[in-house]
Design a protein around this motif. Structure first.
Motif, PDB file in Angstrom:
ATOM      1  N   GLU A   1      -4.293  -6.703  13.731  1.00  7.27           N
ATOM      2  CA  GLU A   1      -4.502  -5.440  14.478  1.00  7.27           C
ATOM      3  C   GLU A   1      -3.176  -4.935  15.548  1.00  7.27           C
ATOM      4  O   GLU A   1      -3.495  -3.926  15.741  1.00  7.27           O
ATOM      5  N   LYS A   2      -1.959  -4.995  15.158  1.00  7.98           N
ATOM      6  CA  LYS A   2      -1.107  -4.336  14.747  1.00  7.98           C
ATOM      7  C   LYS A   2      -1.072  -2.651  14.439  1.00  7.98           C
ATOM      8  O   LYS A   2      -0.393  -1.959  13.950  1.00  7.98           O
ATOM      9  N   ALA A   3      -1.586  -3.527  12.807  1.00 12.65           N
ATOM     10  CA  ALA A   3      -1.821  -2.506  12.049  1.00 12.65           C
ATOM     11  C   ALA A   3      -2.933  -1.549  11.775  1.00 12.65           C
ATOM     12  O   ALA A   3      -2.525  -0.181  12.212  1.00 12.65           O
ATOM     13  N   GLY A   4      -3.506  -1.684  13.361  1.00 15.94           N
ATOM     14  CA  GLY A   4      -4.813  -0.472  13.996  1.00 15.94           C
ATOM     15  C   GLY A   4      -5.640  -1.131  14.032  1.00 15.94           C
ATOM     16  O   GLY A   4      -6.853  -0.038  14.676  1.00 15.94           O
ATOM     17  N   LEU A   5      -6.139  -2.117  13.404  1.00 14.55           N
ATOM     18  CA  LEU A   5      -8.064  -2.481  13.332  1.00 14.55           C
ATOM     19  C   LEU A   5      -8.293  -3.605  14.011  1.00 14.55           C
ATOM     20  O   LEU A   5      -7.745  -4.566  14.300  1.00 14.55           O
ATOM     21  N   ASN A   6      -9.056  -3.120  15.094  1.00 11.36           N
ATOM     22  CA  ASN A   6      -9.111  -4.490  16.493  1.00 11.36           C
ATOM     23  C   ASN A   6     -10.293  -5.429  15.942  1.00 11.36           C
ATOM     24  O   ASN A   6     -11.643  -4.768  15.661  1.00 11.36           O
TER      25      ASN A   6
ATOM     26  N   ALA B   1      -4.077   0.356  -4.366  1.00 14.63           N
ATOM     27  CA  ALA B   1      -3.494  -0.188  -3.399  1.00 14.63           C
ATOM     28  C   ALA B   1      -2.510  -0.366  -3.383  1.00 14.63           C
ATOM     29  O   ALA B   1      -1.882  -0.461  -2.042  1.00 14.63           O
ATOM     30  N   PHE B   2      -1.751   1.096  -4.418  1.00  9.64           N
ATOM     31  CA  PHE B   2      -0.285   1.502  -4.207  1.00  9.64           C
ATOM     32  C   PHE B   2      -0.570   2.256  -3.256  1.00  9.64           C
ATOM     33  O   PHE B   2       0.207   2.259  -1.565  1.00  9.64           O
ATOM     34  N   VAL B   3      -1.220   2.839  -2.562  1.00  7.23           N
ATOM     35  CA  VAL B   3      -1.477   4.563  -1.386  1.00  7.23           C
ATOM     36  C   VAL B   3      -1.846   3.476  -0.613  1.00  7.23           C
ATOM     37  O   VAL B   3      -1.542   3.453   0.486  1.00  7.23           O
ATOM     38  N   ALA B   4      -3.000   2.210  -0.489  1.00  2.74           N
ATOM     39  CA  ALA B   4      -2.930   1.177   0.712  1.00  2.74           C
ATOM     40  C   ALA B   4      -2.046   0.825   1.074  1.00  2.74           C
ATOM     41  O   ALA B   4      -1.952   0.885   2.577  1.00  2.74           O
ATOM     42  N   ALA B   5      -0.452   0.719   0.026  1.00  2.00           N
ATOM     43  CA  ALA B   5       0.152  -0.118   0.578  1.00  2.00           C
ATOM     44  C   ALA B   5       1.190   0.534   1.588  1.00  2.00           C
ATOM     45  O   ALA B   5       2.155   0.147   2.548  1.00  2.00           O
TER      46      ALA B   5
ATOM     47  N   ALA C   1       3.327   2.792   6.524  1.00  3.43           N
ATOM     48  CA  ALA C   1       3.789   3.878   7.450  1.00  3.43           C
ATOM     49  C   ALA C   1       2.969   3.793   9.106  1.00  3.43           C
ATOM     50  O   ALA C   1       3.474   3.596   9.605  1.00  3.43           O
ATOM     51  N   LEU C   2       1.651   2.507   9.029  1.00  4.60           N
ATOM     52  CA  LEU C   2       1.190   2.229  10.411  1.00  4.60           C
ATOM     53  C   LEU C   2       2.584   1.599  10.886  1.00  4.60           C
ATOM     54  O   LEU C   2       1.956   1.500  11.812  1.00  4.60           O
ATOM     55  N   ALA C   3       2.840   0.570   9.667  1.00  5.55           N
ATOM     56  CA  ALA C   3       3.698  -0.302  10.656  1.00  5.55           C
ATOM     57  C   ALA C   3       4.989   0.549  10.927  1.00  5.55           C
ATOM     58  O   ALA C   3       5.360   0.133  12.644  1.00  5.55           O
TER      59      ALA C   3
ATOM     60  N   ARG D   1       6.019   0.308  15.493  1.00  6.62           N
ATOM     61  CA  ARG D   1       7.319  -0.775  15.556  1.00  6.62           C
ATOM     62  C   ARG D   1       8.006   0.087  16.983  1.00  6.62           C
ATOM     63  O   ARG D   1       8.249  -1.153  17.500  1.00  6.62           O
ATOM     64  N   ARG D   2       8.330   1.456  17.601  1.00  5.16           N
ATOM     65  CA  ARG D   2       8.645   1.131  18.330  1.00  5.16           C
ATOM     66  C   ARG D   2       7.765   0.555  19.337  1.00  5.16           C
ATOM     67  O   ARG D   2       8.443   0.218  20.865  1.00  5.16           O
ATOM     68  N   VAL D   3       6.247   1.209  19.013  1.00  4.58           N
ATOM     69  CA  VAL D   3       5.574   0.784  20.123  1.00  4.58           C
ATOM     70  C   VAL D   3       5.659  -0.483  20.545  1.00  4.58           C
ATOM     71  O   VAL D   3       5.752  -1.161  21.840  1.00  4.58           O
TER      72      VAL D   3
END
Length: 325
Positions: free
Chosen positions: A78-83, A21-25, A30-32, A36-38
């Motif tokens: 979806e913003k995190a990268g999952l369609n 859970a810690f690594v996934a968070a 990091a993905l967020a 963010r700039r995009v």
């Protein structure tokens, strides 16, 4: 703590889950941060082209206010990268509309719930299994987890289909009554739009789904839509063959110039006949359905009641004579 982890398998599983859970968070953060700039650049582009978007797509304040928590969650995923876009989006959208989910974000929320259940159900079973004093074997965990994952994949589909069937049945059962009231209003001198508005307000308590369809169609007519467009949307939203036929009749009557009252009178008589036929069909099915509990519950009791005196007589008199008593 290291000795406890070496001796207790449940503690090791919990530690591994916490680390996961810690690594996934951290990965999600990091993905967020990377997106963010995009996202800011996309928002600036949307603000620059706000007038064009409003004219082209018909965006309004009401459409912005209808965004629910589920829609925001799906947008965040979806913003995190999952369609979350389904390959059969048209069929899925039609199914969700038949079940009453008319929001534009409903297909994405549906896909997100299915993906979440695939992982939540097996993970919950693993936590419950390894918290017991005797943890199960790896094969049992694998088989049960796979079955729960399949259940989580197909359970939302079954729920949506069942809700669509219930909604369709309620509309079919309530539409003949609304059609009779609509015929009475039209024959008394009201126009079609005023009659639909009156029936929609009168049938809110008894048949709310049909009243909602009539009220939405009335609002679309008042907003400037043509009868052809408004009734086609009504037929698409309902997902019921009877209402599709009704909308087709109204559109043809409007184009050909025939009497709306005559069309409604003929179709109302047909709808009453169909409802009577459905009631007769259910009545004819009752003997077959009743025979199942009759054979399973009442027949063994009747057989026992009829055969018990003969069995007692045989035990008391015939069996002693047969053994020479």
């Amino acid at each position: 703590m290291i000795e406890l982890a070496a001796q207790n398998s449940t503690f090791r599983i919990l530690v591994l889950l916490v680390i996961f859970a810690f690594v996934a968070a951290i990965a999600l953060l990091a993905l967020a941060a990377a997106n963010r700039r995009v996202a800011l650049r996309t928002q600036l582009t949307k603000l620059e082209a706000m007038d064009t978007i409003a004219i082209t797509h018909g965006e309004s304040l009401r459409s912005r206010e209808t965004a629910t928590a589920w829609a925001k969650m799906a947008e965040f995923v979806e913003k995190a990268g999952l369609n979350l876009t389904d390959t059969k989006s048209e069929r899925l959208t039609h199914l969700l509309r038949s079940a009453g989910y008319t929001s534009p974000s409903a297909p994405r929320v549906y896909t997100m719930i299915r993906l979440a259940l695939i992982f939540v159900l097996p993970l919950g079973y693993v936590l419950l299994a390894f918290s017991s004093p005797e943890p199960p074997s790896f094969l049992k965990v694998y088989i049960v987890g796979s079955i729960l994952a399949l259940i989580g994949l197909y359970l939302p589909n079954l729920y949506v289909r069942a809700k669509a069937d219930r909604r369709r049945e309620e509309i079919i059962n309530g539409f003949p009554d609304c059609l009779d009231l609509l015929l009475v209003c039209v024959e008394s001198g009201l126009g079609l739009e005023a009659a639909m508005d009156r029936v929609g307000r009168e049938m809110v308590t008894s048949h709310p789904l049909v009243a909602q369809l009539l009220s939405i169609t009335t609002l679309q007519l008042r907003a400037g839509s043509s009868r052809d467009e408004a009734f086609r949307k009504m037929a698409e939203t309902s997902g019921v063959d009877e209402i599709r036929s009704f909308c087709t009749l109204i559109i043809q009557s409007d184009k050909l110039g025939t009497s709306i009252a005559t069309t409604l009178r003929v179709y109302a008589a047909e709808m009453r006949e169909r409802r009577q036929m459905r009631a007769e069909e259910k009545a004819h099915r009752l003997p077959v359905l009743i025979s199942i509990p009759l054979v399973a519950c009442m027949l063994p009791t009747m057989i026992g009641t009829l055969m018990l005196p003969a069995a007692i007589l045989m035990i008391r008199k015939i069996f002693p004579l047969m053994v020479g008593g």
